[in-house]
Scaffold this motif. Structure first.
Motif, PDB file in Angstrom:
ATOM      1  N   TYR A   1       0.810  -1.211   0.000  1.00 32.52           N
ATOM      2  CA  TYR A   1       0.000   0.000   0.000  1.00 32.52           C
ATOM      3  C   TYR A   1       0.847   1.266   0.000  1.00 32.52           C
ATOM      4  CZ  TYR A   1      -3.809  -3.148   1.086  1.00 32.52           C
ATOM      5  OH  TYR A   1      -4.731  -4.158   1.042  1.00 32.52           O
ATOM      6  N   HIS A   2       2.132   1.136  -0.256  1.00 36.85           N
ATOM      7  CA  HIS A   2       3.015   2.292  -0.255  1.00 36.85           C
ATOM      8  C   HIS A   2       3.649   2.501  -1.617  1.00 36.85           C
ATOM      9  CE1 HIS A   2       3.512   1.835   4.329  1.00 36.85           C
ATOM     10  NE2 HIS A   2       2.514   2.639   4.021  1.00 36.85           N
ATOM     11  N   LEU A   3       3.871   3.754  -1.910  1.00 37.05           N
ATOM     12  CA  LEU A   3       4.514   4.160  -3.138  1.00 37.05           C
ATOM     13  C   LEU A   3       5.536   5.221  -2.775  1.00 37.05           C
ATOM     14  CD1 LEU A   3       4.406   4.244  -6.356  1.00 37.05           C
ATOM     15  CD2 LEU A   3       2.916   6.216  -6.011  1.00 37.05           C
ATOM     16  N   ALA A   4       6.726   5.147  -3.353  1.00 42.63           N
ATOM     17  CA  ALA A   4       7.753   6.159  -3.114  1.00 42.63           C
ATOM     18  C   ALA A   4       7.987   6.930  -4.404  1.00 42.63           C
ATOM     19  CB  ALA A   4       9.043   5.513  -2.634  1.00 42.63           C
ATOM     20  N   THR A   5       8.169   8.233  -4.263  1.00 39.36           N
ATOM     21  CA  THR A   5       8.451   9.082  -5.419  1.00 39.36           C
ATOM     22  C   THR A   5       9.662   9.952  -5.121  1.00 39.36           C
ATOM     23  OG1 THR A   5       6.954  10.833  -4.635  1.00 39.36           O
ATOM     24  CG2 THR A   5       6.030   9.188  -6.147  1.00 39.36           C
ATOM     25  N   GLY A   6      10.413  10.262  -6.169  1.00 38.70           N
ATOM     26  CA  GLY A   6      11.530  11.195  -6.065  1.00 38.70           C
ATOM     27  C   GLY A   6      11.136  12.513  -6.683  1.00 38.70           C
ATOM     28  N   SER A   7      11.837  13.578  -6.281  1.00 43.26           N
ATOM     29  CA  SER A   7      11.396  14.897  -6.701  1.00 43.26           C
ATOM     30  C   SER A   7      12.567  15.834  -6.977  1.00 43.26           C
ATOM     31  CB  SER A   7      10.516  15.488  -5.599  1.00 43.26           C
ATOM     32  OG  SER A   7      10.127  16.797  -5.914  1.00 43.26           O
ATOM     33  N   GLY A   8      12.259  16.887  -7.713  1.00 49.10           N
ATOM     34  CA  GLY A   8      13.227  17.939  -7.990  1.00 49.10           C
ATOM     35  C   GLY A   8      13.542  18.796  -6.782  1.00 49.10           C
ATOM     36  N   ASP A   9      12.763  18.646  -5.702  1.00 46.03           N
ATOM     37  CA  ASP A   9      13.064  19.408  -4.484  1.00 46.03           C
ATOM     38  C   ASP A   9      14.006  18.630  -3.553  1.00 46.03           C
ATOM     39  OD1 ASP A   9      11.435  17.479  -3.331  1.00 46.03           O
ATOM     40  OD2 ASP A   9       9.926  18.878  -2.585  1.00 46.03           O
TER      41      ASP A   9
ATOM     42  N   LEU B   1      18.331  16.751  -7.296  1.00 43.99           N
ATOM     43  CA  LEU B   1      17.142  16.053  -7.752  1.00 43.99           C
ATOM     44  C   LEU B   1      17.227  14.548  -7.512  1.00 43.99           C
ATOM     45  CD1 LEU B   1      15.279  16.679 -11.006  1.00 43.99           C
ATOM     46  CD2 LEU B   1      16.190  14.408 -10.645  1.00 43.99           C
ATOM     47  N   VAL B   2      16.151  13.970  -6.980  1.00 41.34           N
ATOM     48  CA  VAL B   2      16.070  12.526  -6.760  1.00 41.34           C
ATOM     49  C   VAL B   2      15.515  11.907  -8.041  1.00 41.34           C
ATOM     50  CG1 VAL B   2      15.056  10.674  -5.386  1.00 41.34           C
ATOM     51  CG2 VAL B   2      15.772  12.801  -4.273  1.00 41.34           C
ATOM     52  N   SER B   3      16.339  11.094  -8.702  1.00 37.30           N
ATOM     53  CA  SER B   3      16.003  10.574 -10.024  1.00 37.30           C
ATOM     54  C   SER B   3      15.419   9.166 -10.005  1.00 37.30           C
ATOM     55  CB  SER B   3      17.245  10.581 -10.910  1.00 37.30           C
ATOM     56  OG  SER B   3      18.277   9.826 -10.296  1.00 37.30           O
ATOM     57  N   SER B   4      15.654   8.409  -8.930  1.00 35.70           N
ATOM     58  CA  SER B   4      15.211   7.021  -8.908  1.00 35.70           C
ATOM     59  C   SER B   4      14.962   6.575  -7.474  1.00 35.70           C
ATOM     60  CB  SER B   4      16.295   6.142  -9.548  1.00 35.70           C
ATOM     61  OG  SER B   4      15.883   4.813  -9.648  1.00 35.70           O
ATOM     62  N   VAL B   5      13.910   5.778  -7.289  1.00 36.94           N
ATOM     63  CA  VAL B   5      13.603   5.195  -5.979  1.00 36.94           C
ATOM     64  C   VAL B   5      13.187   3.745  -6.170  1.00 36.94           C
ATOM     65  CG1 VAL B   5      12.918   7.375  -4.887  1.00 36.94           C
ATOM     66  CG2 VAL B   5      11.210   5.986  -6.021  1.00 36.94           C
ATOM     67  N   ARG B   6      13.472   2.914  -5.181  1.00 33.13           N
ATOM     68  CA  ARG B   6      13.103   1.499  -5.273  1.00 33.13           C
ATOM     69  C   ARG B   6      13.025   0.906  -3.874  1.00 33.13           C
ATOM     70  NH1 ARG B   6      11.480  -0.785  -9.600  1.00 33.13           N
ATOM     71  NH2 ARG B   6      13.294  -0.165 -10.756  1.00 33.13           N
ATOM     72  N   PHE B   7      11.906   0.262  -3.553  1.00 31.43           N
ATOM     73  CA  PHE B   7      11.790  -0.507  -2.319  1.00 31.43           C
ATOM     74  C   PHE B   7      12.470  -1.853  -2.498  1.00 31.43           C
ATOM     75  CE2 PHE B   7       8.079   2.153  -1.143  1.00 31.43           C
ATOM     76  CZ  PHE B   7       8.381   2.372   0.186  1.00 31.43           C
ATOM     77  N   GLN B   8      13.003  -2.403  -1.413  1.00 28.40           N
ATOM     78  CA  GLN B   8      13.465  -3.786  -1.432  1.00 28.40           C
ATOM     79  C   GLN B   8      12.267  -4.641  -1.833  1.00 28.40           C
ATOM     80  OE1 GLN B   8      14.191  -5.468   2.390  1.00 28.40           O
ATOM     81  NE2 GLN B   8      15.316  -7.210   1.566  1.00 28.40           N
ATOM     82  N   PRO B   9      12.420  -5.530  -2.827  1.00 25.61           N
ATOM     83  CA  PRO B   9      11.236  -6.172  -3.414  1.00 25.61           C
ATOM     84  C   PRO B   9      10.510  -7.190  -2.543  1.00 25.61           C
ATOM     85  CG  PRO B   9      13.229  -7.006  -4.433  1.00 25.61           C
ATOM     86  CD  PRO B   9      13.643  -5.879  -3.521  1.00 25.61           C
ATOM     87  N   THR B  10      11.186  -7.901  -1.677  1.00 25.79           N
ATOM     88  CA  THR B  10      10.508  -8.982  -0.965  1.00 25.79           C
ATOM     89  C   THR B  10       9.747  -8.509   0.256  1.00 25.79           C
ATOM     90  OG1 THR B  10      12.605  -9.487   0.117  1.00 25.79           O
ATOM     91  CG2 THR B  10      12.006 -10.817  -1.796  1.00 25.79           C
ATOM     92  N   ASP B  11      10.437  -7.888   1.193  1.00 27.50           N
ATOM     93  CA  ASP B  11       9.754  -7.474   2.421  1.00 27.50           C
ATOM     94  C   ASP B  11       9.857  -5.983   2.708  1.00 27.50           C
ATOM     95  OD1 ASP B  11      12.419  -7.570   3.049  1.00 27.50           O
ATOM     96  OD2 ASP B  11      12.229  -9.132   4.550  1.00 27.50           O
ATOM     97  N   GLY B  12      10.524  -5.242   1.854  1.00 26.20           N
ATOM     98  CA  GLY B  12      10.532  -3.791   1.963  1.00 26.20           C
ATOM     99  C   GLY B  12      11.217  -3.227   3.183  1.00 26.20           C
ATOM    100  N   HIS B  13      12.261  -3.899   3.690  1.00 28.12           N
ATOM    101  CA  HIS B  13      12.948  -3.397   4.872  1.00 28.12           C
ATOM    102  C   HIS B  13      13.821  -2.175   4.602  1.00 28.12           C
ATOM    103  CE1 HIS B  13      11.517  -6.267   7.693  1.00 28.12           C
ATOM    104  NE2 HIS B  13      12.004  -7.289   7.028  1.00 28.12           N
ATOM    105  N   PHE B  14      14.074  -1.891   3.335  1.00 26.66           N
ATOM    106  CA  PHE B  14      14.786  -0.659   3.036  1.00 26.66           C
ATOM    107  C   PHE B  14      14.340  -0.088   1.705  1.00 26.66           C
ATOM    108  CE2 PHE B  14      17.759  -4.030   1.656  1.00 26.66           C
ATOM    109  CZ  PHE B  14      18.068  -3.633   0.363  1.00 26.66           C
ATOM    110  N   LEU B  15      14.658   1.185   1.537  1.00 22.49           N
ATOM    111  CA  LEU B  15      14.317   1.949   0.349  1.00 22.49           C
ATOM    112  C   LEU B  15      15.608   2.496  -0.227  1.00 22.49           C
ATOM    113  CD1 LEU B  15      12.103   3.546  -1.376  1.00 22.49           C
ATOM    114  CD2 LEU B  15      12.397   5.355   0.321  1.00 22.49           C
ATOM    115  N   LEU B  16      15.755   2.470  -1.541  1.00 22.13           N
ATOM    116  CA  LEU B  16      16.912   3.045  -2.224  1.00 22.13           C
ATOM    117  C   LEU B  16      16.495   4.326  -2.911  1.00 22.13           C
ATOM    118  CD1 LEU B  16      18.167  -0.114  -4.127  1.00 22.13           C
ATOM    119  CD2 LEU B  16      19.082   0.803  -2.006  1.00 22.13           C
ATOM    120  N   THR B  17      17.385   5.309  -2.896  1.00 21.76           N
ATOM    121  CA  THR B  17      17.181   6.524  -3.674  1.00 21.76           C
ATOM    122  C   THR B  17      18.465   6.814  -4.438  1.00 21.76           C
ATOM    123  OG1 THR B  17      17.892   7.959  -1.836  1.00 21.76           O
ATOM    124  CG2 THR B  17      15.521   7.558  -2.059  1.00 21.76           C
ATOM    125  N   GLY B  18      18.325   7.329  -5.639  1.00 23.83           N
ATOM    126  CA  GLY B  18      19.453   7.773  -6.446  1.00 23.83           C
ATOM    127  C   GLY B  18      19.211   9.203  -6.869  1.00 23.83           C
TER     128      GLY B  18
END
Length: 109
Positions: free
Chosen positions: A7-15, A38-55
């Motif tokens: 039920y969660h979605l992560a977004t990256g932004s120009g701010d 600027l945050v260009s990319s985001v990704r949750f860990q696919p199986t259990d979502g214990h961490f989030l990646l941002t680029g």
């Protein structure tokens, strides 16, 4: 509070932030002051979502705890903007690709 990843979605932004959204309520749960550009990319860990990646365009990728959103690790080494991030299904490898025409594999430990 238990957070269900589906039920969660992560977004990256120009701010320079990453926002985590609750899809059922259509509300922003957290705003993570993630990077220096600027945050260009985001990704949750696919199986259990214990961490989030941002680029980001600050040439780094970061690993964030979920929930809590504290920084766990900064992945620095690219000479250009980080354009994409991904994580292996088992969560052990992180891949980043950059505007400098390289990709890097990182151990998530």
């Amino acid at each position: 509070m238990v957070l269900s990843l589906r039920y969660h979605l992560a977004t990256g932004s120009g701010d320079n932030t990453c926002k985590v959204w609750e899809l059922r309520n259509r509300k922003c749960l957290y705003t993570v002051p993630a990077h220096q550009n600027l945050v260009s990319s985001v990704r949750f860990q696919p199986t259990d979502g214990h961490f989030l990646l941002t680029g980001a365009y600050d040439n780094t990728a970061k690993v964030w705890s979920h929930p809590g959103w504290t920084p766990l690790k900064t992945l620095a080494g690219h000479e250009g903007k980080v354009m994409g991030v991904d994580v292996s299904p088992d969560g052990k490898l992180i891949a980043t690709c950059s505007y400098d025409r390289t990709f890097k594999l990182w151990l998530s430990e």
